[in-house]
Design an enzyme around this catalytic site. Sequence first.
Site, mmCIF file in Angstrom:
data_model
loop_
_atom_site.group_PDB
_atom_site.id
_atom_site.type_symbol
_atom_site.label_atom_id
_atom_site.label_comp_id
_atom_site.label_asym_id
_atom_site.label_seq_id
_atom_site.Cartn_x
_atom_site.Cartn_y
_atom_site.Cartn_z
ATOM 1 N N GLU A 64 42.810 36.308 -36.894
ATOM 2 C CA GLU A 64 43.297 35.756 -38.175
ATOM 3 C C GLU A 64 43.760 34.306 -37.973
ATOM 4 O OE1 GLU A 64 43.825 37.034 -41.476
ATOM 5 O OE2 GLU A 64 42.642 38.822 -40.979
ATOM 6 N N CYS B 31 35.085 47.227 -41.994
ATOM 7 C CA CYS B 31 36.316 47.471 -41.238
ATOM 8 C C CYS B 31 36.149 48.798 -40.522
ATOM 9 C CB CYS B 31 37.491 47.535 -42.223
ATOM 10 S SG CYS B 31 39.047 48.033 -41.466
ATOM 11 N N ASN B 32 36.256 48.760 -39.197
ATOM 12 C CA ASN B 32 36.110 50.000 -38.431
ATOM 13 C C ASN B 32 37.239 50.973 -38.707
ATOM 14 O OD1 ASN B 32 33.918 49.742 -36.000
ATOM 15 N ND2 ASN B 32 34.734 47.760 -36.584
ATOM 16 N N THR B 33 38.445 50.458 -38.855
ATOM 17 C CA THR B 33 39.597 51.346 -39.056
ATOM 18 C C THR B 33 39.422 52.124 -40.356
ATOM 19 O OG1 THR B 33 40.952 49.653 -37.963
ATOM 20 C CG2 THR B 33 42.113 51.416 -39.108
ATOM 21 N N CYS C 183 36.221 46.479 -33.805
ATOM 22 C CA CYS C 183 37.037 46.009 -34.922
ATOM 23 C C CYS C 183 36.322 44.765 -35.411
ATOM 24 C CB CYS C 183 38.447 45.657 -34.460
ATOM 25 S SG CYS C 183 39.394 44.710 -35.679
ATOM 26 N N THR C 184 36.108 44.675 -36.715
ATOM 27 C CA THR C 184 35.280 43.581 -37.225
ATOM 28 C C THR C 184 35.919 42.209 -37.025
ATOM 29 O OG1 THR C 184 36.163 44.004 -39.435
ATOM 30 C CG2 THR C 184 34.029 44.996 -38.885
ATOM 31 N N HIS C 185 37.217 42.181 -36.776
ATOM 32 C CA HIS C 185 37.846 40.893 -36.468
ATOM 33 C C HIS C 185 37.345 40.315 -35.140
ATOM 34 C CE1 HIS C 185 40.781 41.750 -39.642
ATOM 35 N NE2 HIS C 185 41.277 40.531 -39.478
ATOM 36 N N TYR D 76 45.715 47.065 -40.870
ATOM 37 C CA TYR D 76 45.419 48.497 -40.973
ATOM 38 C C TYR D 76 45.615 49.213 -39.639
ATOM 39 C CZ TYR D 76 43.127 48.245 -45.600
ATOM 40 O OH TYR D 76 42.838 48.112 -46.932
ATOM 41 N N GLY D 77 45.360 48.495 -38.547
ATOM 42 C CA GLY D 77 45.254 49.145 -37.240
ATOM 43 C C GLY D 77 46.522 49.794 -36.740
ATOM 44 N N ASP E 211 37.571 44.442 -46.242
ATOM 45 C CA ASP E 211 38.301 44.537 -44.968
ATOM 46 C C ASP E 211 39.783 44.317 -45.268
ATOM 47 O OD1 ASP E 211 38.711 44.716 -42.132
ATOM 48 O OD2 ASP E 211 38.758 42.539 -41.990
ATOM 49 N N SER E 212 40.616 44.536 -44.255
ATOM 50 C CA SER E 212 42.050 44.252 -44.406
ATOM 51 C C SER E 212 42.314 42.749 -44.415
ATOM 52 C CB SER E 212 42.808 44.885 -43.238
ATOM 53 O OG SER E 212 42.314 44.355 -42.014
HETATM 54 N N1 DGL Z 1 39.072 44.549 -39.222
HETATM 55 C C1 DGL Z 1 39.622 45.846 -39.108
HETATM 56 C C2 DGL Z 1 38.775 46.771 -38.280
HETATM 57 O O1 DGL Z 1 37.596 46.591 -38.186
HETATM 58 C C3 DGL Z 1 41.090 46.101 -38.972
HETATM 59 C C4 DGL Z 1 42.065 45.054 -38.587
HETATM 60 C C5 DGL Z 1 43.464 45.469 -38.957
HETATM 61 O O2 DGL Z 1 43.808 45.313 -40.141
HETATM 62 O O3 DGL Z 1 44.205 46.001 -38.096
HETATM 63 O O4 DGL Z 1 39.233 47.733 -37.733
#
Ligand code: DGL
Length: 265
Positions: free
Chosen positions: A153, A75-77, A189-191, A43-44, A11-12
């Site tokens: 985060e 990570c979805n992105t 988003c996995t966060h 990443y988003g 993931d990011s």
């Molecule tokens: N956790 C990431 C996701 O699932 C991206 C978060 C990010 O870096 O913007 O999309």
Amino acid sequence: MADDRPLLFFDSGVGGLSVLSPTRALLPAAPIVYAADNGGFPYGTRSEAEIAARVPALLGRLAERFDPRLIVVACNTASTIALAAVRAALDLPVVGTVPAIKPAAALSATRAIGVLGTEATVRQPYVDDLTARFAADCLVLRHGSARLVTLAEAALAGEPTDAADYAAVLAGLLDQPGGERIDTVVLACTHFPLVSDRLAAAAPRPIAFVDGGAGIARRVAHLTAGQAWPDAPGPGTAMFTAPRPIGDGLRASLGRYGLNHIAFL
Ligand code: DGL
């Protein structure tokens, strides 16, 4: 196959921990490498071209270094943009993370669902496709939030976060026309599942939050069925791409996910 080859989660940042957690519950003996691209975070807010160039190259380096038996792009992105390229570049099973629109549509009584992801994820044609296939009879509203990534985060770093900030993120979805009908929100988003309790507490009414973590864990268990695991897995490794200081709060959170060894790429 040697029994100490790890599962590699990517993931990011800390988001992939929401996928690691249900996977560890199913496969407690699996050796784990958790790779966080803190050098590329977030990443988003990046372009498709940046993600498409960065993620397959980085996973190639990580695969060479750790020789994983399977990679989870947690990570979805990264998954919605680069999964096909990652699979084409690597000769090992790669499990991706896609917005849980199908289970959300199955759950919604009001036939109105929200998709909360990063800005990059919610604009992907992949989301259009999932919506057309699995939620054609639903109103599907989307909202991209970089703020909620930062809040997650901070929460994992042990820093205080404000309930009003979670409410403001939800308002970005629920205040859209038709948003008052939403009863189910996809955490795309996995966060976001890492702070789902705080989102639920800040919501103006009861809302079901749905994510793909449990489904991904089952997929990993299925793909590794019959494989040997070490008798006693060593401490999991948290690998960061940029050599930045890792604070005590984050170290403690990583430890709760079995990641007691910190390393840098
Ligand atoms: N956790 C990431 C996701 O699932 C991206 C978060 C990010 O870096 O913007 O999309």
